[in-house]
Motif scaffolding. Sequence first.
Motif, PDB file in Angstrom:
ATOM      1  N   GLN A   1      23.608   2.089 -10.030  1.00 16.51           N
ATOM      2  CA  GLN A   1      22.575   2.476 -10.247  1.00 16.51           C
ATOM      3  C   GLN A   1      22.761   4.285  -9.833  1.00 16.51           C
ATOM      4  OE1 GLN A   1      17.798   2.775  -9.275  1.00 16.51           O
ATOM      5  NE2 GLN A   1      18.109   2.160 -11.707  1.00 16.51           N
ATOM      6  N   ARG A   2      22.507   5.736 -10.965  1.00 11.17           N
ATOM      7  CA  ARG A   2      22.353   6.653 -10.238  1.00 11.17           C
ATOM      8  C   ARG A   2      20.822   7.348 -10.246  1.00 11.17           C
ATOM      9  NH1 ARG A   2      24.962   8.789  -6.548  1.00 11.17           N
ATOM     10  NH2 ARG A   2      27.430   9.013  -7.019  1.00 11.17           N
ATOM     11  N   THR A   3      20.779   7.402  -8.974  1.00 11.93           N
ATOM     12  CA  THR A   3      19.403   7.918  -8.572  1.00 11.93           C
ATOM     13  C   THR A   3      19.700  10.010  -8.766  1.00 11.93           C
ATOM     14  OG1 THR A   3      18.516   5.982  -7.875  1.00 11.93           O
ATOM     15  CG2 THR A   3      17.093   8.092  -7.424  1.00 11.93           C
ATOM     16  N   GLY A   4      18.633  10.371  -8.719  1.00  9.26           N
ATOM     17  CA  GLY A   4      18.962  11.803  -9.494  1.00  9.26           C
ATOM     18  C   GLY A   4      17.300  11.965  -9.003  1.00  9.26           C
ATOM     19  N   TYR A   5      17.965  12.621  -7.306  1.00  6.41           N
ATOM     20  CA  TYR A   5      15.931  13.448  -7.210  1.00  6.41           C
ATOM     21  C   TYR A   5      16.317  15.123  -8.058  1.00  6.41           C
ATOM     22  CZ  TYR A   5      14.770   8.722  -4.656  1.00  6.41           C
ATOM     23  OH  TYR A   5      15.299   7.591  -4.403  1.00  6.41           O
TER      24      TYR A   5
ATOM     25  N   ILE B   1      11.924   7.682 -15.095  1.00  4.44           N
ATOM     26  CA  ILE B   1      12.429   8.531 -15.289  1.00  4.44           C
ATOM     27  C   ILE B   1      10.518   8.819 -14.080  1.00  4.44           C
ATOM     28  CG2 ILE B   1      11.264  10.968 -15.704  1.00  4.44           C
ATOM     29  CD1 ILE B   1      12.320  11.252 -18.126  1.00  4.44           C
ATOM     30  N   GLY B   2      10.303   9.265 -12.801  1.00 10.95           N
ATOM     31  CA  GLY B   2       8.987   9.030 -11.976  1.00 10.95           C
ATOM     32  C   GLY B   2       9.045  10.459 -11.367  1.00 10.95           C
TER      33      GLY B   2
ATOM     34  N   ALA C   1      16.682   7.630 -12.850  1.00 11.71           N
ATOM     35  CA  ALA C   1      17.670   7.010 -12.479  1.00 11.71           C
ATOM     36  C   ALA C   1      18.275   6.532 -13.550  1.00 11.71           C
ATOM     37  CB  ALA C   1      16.554   6.143 -11.403  1.00 11.71           C
ATOM     38  N   LEU C   2      19.562   6.424 -13.641  1.00  7.78           N
ATOM     39  CA  LEU C   2      20.480   6.271 -14.579  1.00  7.78           C
ATOM     40  C   LEU C   2      21.116   4.914 -14.038  1.00  7.78           C
ATOM     41  CD1 LEU C   2      21.902   6.828 -17.168  1.00  7.78           C
ATOM     42  CD2 LEU C   2      23.458   8.089 -16.081  1.00  7.78           C
ATOM     43  N   ASN C   3      20.788   3.134 -15.277  1.00  6.33           N
ATOM     44  CA  ASN C   3      21.504   2.822 -14.828  1.00  6.33           C
ATOM     45  C   ASN C   3      23.086   2.550 -15.159  1.00  6.33           C
ATOM     46  OD1 ASN C   3      19.618   1.592 -13.988  1.00  6.33           O
ATOM     47  ND2 ASN C   3      18.635   0.392 -15.884  1.00  6.33           N
ATOM     48  N   VAL C   4      24.277   2.670 -14.306  1.00  2.32           N
ATOM     49  CA  VAL C   4      25.696   2.675 -14.522  1.00  2.32           C
ATOM     50  C   VAL C   4      25.666   1.106 -14.677  1.00  2.32           C
ATOM     51  CG1 VAL C   4      27.591   3.308 -14.042  1.00  2.32           C
ATOM     52  CG2 VAL C   4      25.576   5.024 -13.495  1.00  2.32           C
ATOM     53  N   ASP C   5      26.050   1.107 -13.908  1.00  2.80           N
ATOM     54  CA  ASP C   5      26.296  -0.758 -13.821  1.00  2.80           C
ATOM     55  C   ASP C   5      25.594  -1.496 -12.238  1.00  2.80           C
ATOM     56  OD1 ASP C   5      27.746  -3.052 -14.083  1.00  2.80           O
ATOM     57  OD2 ASP C   5      29.723  -2.966 -12.882  1.00  2.80           O
TER      58      ASP C   5
END
Length: 220
Positions: free
Chosen positions: A87-91, A155-156, A169-173
Amino acid sequence: MTAPPSTHPLEWIVAEGRTPYAEALSAMEDHVAAIRAGTAAERVWLVEHDPTYTAGTSARPEDLHDARFPVFAAGRGGQWTYHGPGQRTGYVMLDLNRPHGGVPPRDVRAYVHGLEDWLIRALDRFNVTAERREGRVGLWVANRATGGEDKIAAIGVRVTRWVTWHGVALNVDPDLSHFGGIVPCGISAHGVTSLHAQGILATMEEADAALASAWGEVFG
């Protein structure tokens, strides 16, 4: 009055390996304070965490079904979220005293809408149609097998003296079974999915490239 443009260019940082969640919280807090003080640049920080459950300010204790992974109080808005490998989390740390592309200053709702647009545009690069749903946080894609919808991104956010932190947070794999320990974002009527579950075998690097190319279309 709109604040003058920042003299610091936006930092775009991709963390190597996995970032401990407590370390990420501390680093964000310090960087947000530096942005407020005018001594640091705005930042988009892309990280990957070990399996972790995080509780937003609206999280209900009963929505934590199985604390199989470390649990943290995140301090952001929203309810329960899972973070983990794949999961890619983007802050996203921006000074909302200033406009950012089509996002006007001091408008938190427009900012959240901008984050949604960012993810929608990034997913569109993989021919994945993600949509908002009234009353449901995050972005949703069709589940052709059930006729329903599944969440592909969460999104939070938190805003401290008009400087943002936390983010998306984007669910890649990720291992989707890991979401089973919580009620993600308090929504039990719908499932969770990922790019790979949608048949898009994108790498994390390809997901990062899509996020980077979509950023300027929304935030300038």
